[in-house]
Design a protein around this motif. Structure first.
Motif, short mmCIF file in Angstrom:
data_model
loop_
_atom_site.label_atom_id
_atom_site.label_comp_id
_atom_site.label_asym_id
_atom_site.label_seq_id
_atom_site.Cartn_x
_atom_site.Cartn_y
_atom_site.Cartn_z
N GLN A 177 0.77 -1.23 0.11
CA GLN A 177 -0.04 0.09 0.08
C GLN A 177 0.82 1.16 0.23
O GLN A 177 0.65 2.32 -0.65
CB GLN A 177 -0.99 0.03 1.31
CG GLN A 177 -1.96 1.17 1.23
CD GLN A 177 -2.97 1.11 2.38
OE1 GLN A 177 -2.71 0.46 3.29
NE2 GLN A 177 -3.84 1.91 2.22
N GLU A 178 1.74 1.32 0.92
CA GLU A 178 2.82 2.45 0.61
C GLU A 178 3.38 2.67 -0.62
O GLU A 178 3.51 3.81 -1.02
CB GLU A 178 3.74 2.18 1.71
CG GLU A 178 3.57 2.54 3.16
CD GLU A 178 4.78 2.54 4.04
OE1 GLU A 178 5.41 3.21 4.04
OE2 GLU A 178 4.94 1.69 5.00
N PHE A 179 3.79 1.52 -1.29
CA PHE A 179 4.52 1.87 -2.97
C PHE A 179 3.46 2.27 -3.60
O PHE A 179 3.54 3.19 -4.48
CB PHE A 179 5.10 0.55 -3.18
CG PHE A 179 6.48 0.36 -2.56
CD1 PHE A 179 7.57 1.05 -3.45
CD2 PHE A 179 6.83 -0.24 -1.38
CE1 PHE A 179 8.78 1.00 -2.96
CE2 PHE A 179 8.23 -0.30 -1.08
CZ PHE A 179 9.14 0.33 -1.88
N THR A 180 2.20 1.88 -3.51
CA THR A 180 0.92 1.89 -4.51
C THR A 180 0.67 3.50 -4.12
O THR A 180 0.27 4.11 -5.21
CB THR A 180 -0.28 1.16 -4.54
OG1 THR A 180 -0.58 1.06 -3.11
CG2 THR A 180 0.30 -0.30 -5.16
N GLN A 181 0.67 3.96 -3.00
CA GLN A 181 -0.09 5.15 -2.74
C GLN A 181 1.13 6.49 -3.04
O GLN A 181 0.77 7.45 -3.73
CB GLN A 181 -0.38 5.64 -1.10
CG GLN A 181 -1.60 4.64 -0.84
CD GLN A 181 -1.93 4.95 0.56
OE1 GLN A 181 -1.07 5.29 1.34
NE2 GLN A 181 -2.97 4.53 0.95
N ASP A 182 2.35 5.95 -2.73
CA ASP A 182 3.46 7.27 -3.27
C ASP A 182 4.66 6.49 -3.23
O ASP A 182 5.71 6.10 -2.42
CB ASP A 182 3.50 8.17 -2.01
CG ASP A 182 4.38 9.40 -2.26
OD1 ASP A 182 5.07 9.14 -3.24
OD2 ASP A 182 4.40 10.40 -1.59
N THR A 228 7.55 7.15 -4.77
CA THR A 228 8.60 8.10 -4.44
C THR A 228 9.27 8.17 -2.75
O THR A 228 10.10 8.02 -2.73
CB THR A 228 8.61 9.47 -4.95
OG1 THR A 228 8.21 9.35 -6.15
CG2 THR A 228 9.82 10.40 -4.68
N ALA A 229 8.24 8.30 -2.16
CA ALA A 229 8.34 8.27 -0.89
C ALA A 229 8.41 7.00 -0.20
O ALA A 229 9.45 6.84 0.63
CB ALA A 229 7.11 8.90 -0.17
N ALA A 230 8.13 6.00 -0.71
CA ALA A 230 8.42 4.52 -0.24
C ALA A 230 9.71 4.11 -0.61
O ALA A 230 10.47 3.57 -0.01
CB ALA A 230 7.43 3.58 -0.79
N ASN A 231 10.15 4.39 -1.96
CA ASN A 231 11.66 4.33 -2.30
C ASN A 231 12.49 4.90 -1.15
O ASN A 231 13.61 4.38 -0.90
CB ASN A 231 11.82 4.68 -3.85
CG ASN A 231 11.31 3.76 -4.58
OD1 ASN A 231 11.30 2.53 -4.71
ND2 ASN A 231 11.00 4.17 -5.99
N GLN A 232 12.34 6.14 -0.97
CA GLN A 232 13.18 6.93 -0.02
C GLN A 232 13.16 6.20 1.29
O GLN A 232 14.27 6.28 2.02
CB GLN A 232 12.78 8.46 0.08
CG GLN A 232 12.98 9.24 -1.04
CD GLN A 232 12.49 10.65 -0.83
OE1 GLN A 232 11.61 10.93 -0.02
NE2 GLN A 232 12.90 11.64 -1.84
N LYS A 233 12.01 5.66 1.66
CA LYS A 233 12.05 5.18 3.23
C LYS A 233 12.53 3.57 3.14
O LYS A 233 13.57 3.36 3.94
CB LYS A 233 10.68 5.07 3.36
CG LYS A 233 10.46 4.53 4.75
CD LYS A 233 9.04 4.40 5.11
CE LYS A 233 8.67 3.87 6.49
NZ LYS A 233 6.98 3.89 6.86
#
Length: 139
Positions: A46-51, A53-58
């Motif tokens: 869900q984190e990757f599908t929602q955003d 870029t942010a998930a990659n950074q995290k």
């Protein structure tokens, strides 16, 4: 002129040695590494599908422990084992690739089992992908 050639040659040799050492640097041992994050498979997807870029950074290049139900188990031609964890999505999941050397960590794991898999996150294609995984816990 001779000094310049010698300095250039010495710099090239040093650069070649450093490059060789970095190229052959061993990977982190995920079995003994501390997890940077502990997350449920559906929440990770869900984190990757929602955003993305942010998930990659995290998560990118971090050791992530993912808890989930094994949806599918398959082996590839090189002896690696792929576990796909159910992420409550018909089209996607979390793919965990266990290298041949660590396949023993998945002994006894079957489809439908709850497991915690620890690996290095490489991002998302359709599924979230973890590499160099080990089964850290079998429920």
């Amino acid at each position: 002129m001779k000094k310049l050639i010698l300095i250039t040659l010495a710099a090239a040799v040093i650069a070649a040695i450093v490059g060789f050492l970095l190229y052959n640097k061993p990977h982190r041992d995920t079995a003994s590494a501390t997890s940077d994050f502990i997350v449920e498979a559906p929440a990770l997807l869900q984190e990757f599908t929602q955003d993305e870029t942010a998930a990659n950074q995290k998560y990118l290049d971090k050791v992530v422990a993912v808890k989930g139900k094994v949806k599918l188990i398959s082996a590839d031609d090189e002896g690696n084992l792929n576990l796909i964890l159910d992420a409550n999505d018909a089209m996607a999941g979390v793919i965990c690739t266990i290298p041949k050397a660590d396949v023993a960590s998945a002994d006894g794991v079957k489809e439908g089992d709850e497991v915690v898999v620890k690996g290095v996150c490489t991002g998302v294609l359709m599924d979230v992908v973890l590499v160099r995984c080990v089964v850290a816990e079998k429920a």
